[in-house]
Design a protein around this motif. Sequence first.
Motif, PDB file in Angstrom:
ATOM      1  N   LEU A 137       0.811  -1.221   0.000  1.00 62.88           N
ATOM      2  CA  LEU A 137       0.000   0.000   0.000  1.00 62.88           C
ATOM      3  C   LEU A 137       0.842   1.268   0.000  1.00 62.88           C
ATOM      4  O   LEU A 137       0.310   2.365  -0.236  1.00 62.88           O
ATOM      5  CB  LEU A 137      -0.949   0.014   1.200  1.00 62.88           C
ATOM      6  N   THR A 138       2.131   1.142   0.270  1.00 62.34           N
ATOM      7  CA  THR A 138       2.987   2.336   0.324  1.00 62.34           C
ATOM      8  C   THR A 138       3.994   2.388  -0.812  1.00 62.34           C
ATOM      9  O   THR A 138       4.725   3.373  -0.939  1.00 62.34           O
ATOM     10  CB  THR A 138       3.737   2.398   1.663  1.00 62.34           C
ATOM     11  N   ASN A 139       4.052   1.345  -1.631  1.00 64.97           N
ATOM     12  CA  ASN A 139       5.007   1.327  -2.741  1.00 64.97           C
ATOM     13  C   ASN A 139       4.574   2.346  -3.803  1.00 64.97           C
ATOM     14  O   ASN A 139       3.496   2.211  -4.394  1.00 64.97           O
ATOM     15  CB  ASN A 139       5.071  -0.068  -3.355  1.00 64.97           C
ATOM     16  N   PRO A 140       5.385   3.367  -4.065  1.00 69.42           N
ATOM     17  CA  PRO A 140       4.961   4.433  -4.996  1.00 69.42           C
ATOM     18  C   PRO A 140       4.820   3.947  -6.434  1.00 69.42           C
ATOM     19  O   PRO A 140       4.132   4.586  -7.240  1.00 69.42           O
ATOM     20  CB  PRO A 140       6.079   5.476  -4.862  1.00 69.42           C
ATOM     21  N   LEU A 141       5.456   2.832  -6.795  1.00 72.85           N
ATOM     22  CA  LEU A 141       5.387   2.338  -8.164  1.00 72.85           C
ATOM     23  C   LEU A 141       4.070   1.626  -8.456  1.00 72.85           C
ATOM     24  O   LEU A 141       3.674   1.497  -9.616  1.00 72.85           O
ATOM     25  CB  LEU A 141       6.566   1.381  -8.435  1.00 72.85           C
ATOM     26  N   LEU A 142       3.395   1.153  -7.397  1.00 74.91           N
ATOM     27  CA  LEU A 142       2.160   0.398  -7.595  1.00 74.91           C
ATOM     28  C   LEU A 142       0.910   1.242  -7.390  1.00 74.91           C
ATOM     29  O   LEU A 142      -0.136   0.985  -7.964  1.00 74.91           O
ATOM     30  CB  LEU A 142       2.130  -0.804  -6.636  1.00 74.91           C
ATOM     31  N   LYS A 143       1.010   2.238  -6.537  1.00 76.81           N
ATOM     32  CA  LYS A 143      -0.090   3.163  -6.293  1.00 76.81           C
ATOM     33  C   LYS A 143      -1.406   2.446  -5.961  1.00 76.81           C
ATOM     34  O   LYS A 143      -2.460   2.726  -6.546  1.00 76.81           O
ATOM     35  CB  LYS A 143      -0.288   4.073  -7.514  1.00 76.81           C
TER      36      LYS A 143
END
Length: 798
Positions: A732-738
């Motif tokens: 939930l915090t990975n910026p690449l997956l949004k």
Amino acid sequence: MKKNIPSILSILVIIAVLAFIYVTLKPQWVSKGEEALAEFSTDRALAHVKEIAQKPHYVGSANHEIVAQYLESELKELGLETSVQEGFTMSDWGNLVKSKNIMARIKGSNNSKALLLLSHYDSAPHSSSHGASDDASGVATILEGVRAFLYSKEKHKNDIIILFTDAEELGLNGAALFVTQHKWAKDVGLVINFEARGTSGPSYMLMETNSGNAEMVKEFAEAKTTYPVSNSLMYSIYKMLPNDTDLTVFREQGNIQGFNFAFIDDHFNYHTQQDDLAHLNKTSLTHQGSYLMPLLKYFSNTDLNDAPTKEDFVYFTIPFTFINYPFSWVLPMTLVALGLFVFLIFIGKAKRIITFSNMFRGFIPLLGAIIVAGLVTFLGWKIILQIYPQYNDLLNGFTYNGHAYIAAFVLLTIAICFSFYNSFSDCKVAIDHYVAPLFLWIIINGIIANSLKGAGFLIIPVYFGLILLAAYIITQRINLFISLLFSIPALLIIAPFIQMFPIGLGLKVLFGSAILTALTFGLLLPVFGTFTRKGIWALFFFIASIGCFAWGGYTAGYENGKAKSNSLLYIYSADTDKAKWATYDVNLDEWTQKYLGQDPKDAIALNNLPLFSKYSSGFTYSTDAPKIALARPTIAFLQDSVRGNTRFLKIKITPNRNVNRYDIFGDPKMTFNNFKANGTAPLGQKGSQLERKGAKVLSYYVVNNEPLIMQFSIDAKTVFDMTLIESSFDLLTNPLLKVEKRASWMMPTPFVLNDAVVIKEKIKPSAVVLDTPVETTTAKDSLKIAKDSLRPSTIVVP
């Protein structure tokens, strides 16, 4: 109407008795902070829970270290010298963890053995659990109890060790670290462990012993706790099942016995994000304190060097009372009951008060009610699961409206019982028909006496029933007051199990509650049998059950605080260079459908290497996902050599991103010998061969991104086939997956790897280094054994 007054009064008395039982299971008050400083205060304990359970604090998280520091500071605040124990352990579950235990010791005046107070401070991973009940409540109970004990300046002979273990949720690793590696472990004579498996309800006492429980039962009775709730049936069942509390490690690895205390109601909050301060029942915390204070005072002054006994005791509790006697009494008590039963039947028949025909006809309504109620409840729950498939979302099997369904099926069972006795019995033959349930209960106790002696206390209500039968034979009259009075033991002893079984084991065992309700109805037949309008009462209880079913349906939805659990993972396969979204959910919701789509594919292929789950959950659906840039781990073969017929390997796996967990799998045909991970051998390993089930080799929970180093040997002819699954809990915090946050009425599914970004790849050796001059296997053969495709990120270190 006048004929109905005794029936109505009887029902009201029974309801009053049941209410009394419920109210007295635990304290119904909360001790305030302004109370005497030498007394346990729920409010002061809650202050600790509030600090510990602010955020999830699973092993490896930043908050985990904050909680550890808080515990150290609080122990120092009490004037105690604290110490920390750190080290790796690999549990018999195959879980490798670096644990950090927090300890303190209070010296006694004339130590025999030490009393150890135990709780764990880590929260469950994967599910955003704040760990307020499990187990900040246990830690807070000990902190507040020790504070009150020290303030009172109670004199005590024995040392008191306070141990807050780590990594209990991952495999009891902190307890294993203490028992197997700490010098204090040999000093421990008794353990008192505080736990939770829900967020409310009474706290049940459960013993852990390697031999008999006789001495522990006697000592517990002597300690005189004010609200004891326990029974030896739970003890007998527990000893037959795989146990999994920290205390289990003390018993199995250190031969140290002790007491567990845990509340289990509202089980649907267990290991979820709803295990927070708001859901923790304050009176359940008060109940824990009501155990600790008298036990701490008693066992800190008791000789804990007692030799273990092989004798077991039956024990059970009724309000404010703990009753016990030896297992050896169970069979004689049953035989005496049978003898009295036969004698009374003989006298009743001789006096022509009882007839054989009426006695035999009494089995028709009894067995009919038992069979029909059991089948209706079993099939009824199956039908309800079809009507409300969302109930399957809660893996623990107890729904948010579970108590409504317990009430519904119990009331329906009572309606069925009244209906059968209305059709096949009347007031004139009530006592004749009472023979059947008495006989059946004696048979049940005969089976118990042979196979489950811990339930031997169930013969006691039968004795009261025999007294009622004797009173009727002597007076030839049924006295309703006497019947009610002598029916109370059946309610006190049996009725709590009707609710306890589905709470503890899930609503799938509701049929057991229905059968037990019908059996209890039989024991109360001197009361219910006198009802003149059983058909009306059957209708009344049927309507009441319909009301409970309706309430269950009305509350079947989800809301904030009663959330729907769901799951999502991003899985990248380095071997195929493809990524997928995956879920364990059966019923997809709007959040999961955003990523899996309206028509996802089944995920059978992802289950070829099953990840550990308490309920053996596998992936259900998957769909293609976009590839993102993920830093794969570095796999270094520090050793890969052959001596004779044995191949020696040492593999180092270093993360190149912030990770939380490694799962290592090996082909089931591979036999691992002399296995060590980060220098640690598996706990309790017998012989040189690694014991494992299926493909799993180990699960490593990473702290501070420390690498994993595995060292082992295999047969030189064995094909090397190992797989790595690397997980980070940052979906939930990975910026690449949004990935969007869940709605307020959703929460992460517990008991499974969830909200994770996963890399899956084969562990591929690229060369073999021969480290001895004499080889029975040629270098060429050895290289053939290790043949695999090379990849740039694999490093070989000679």
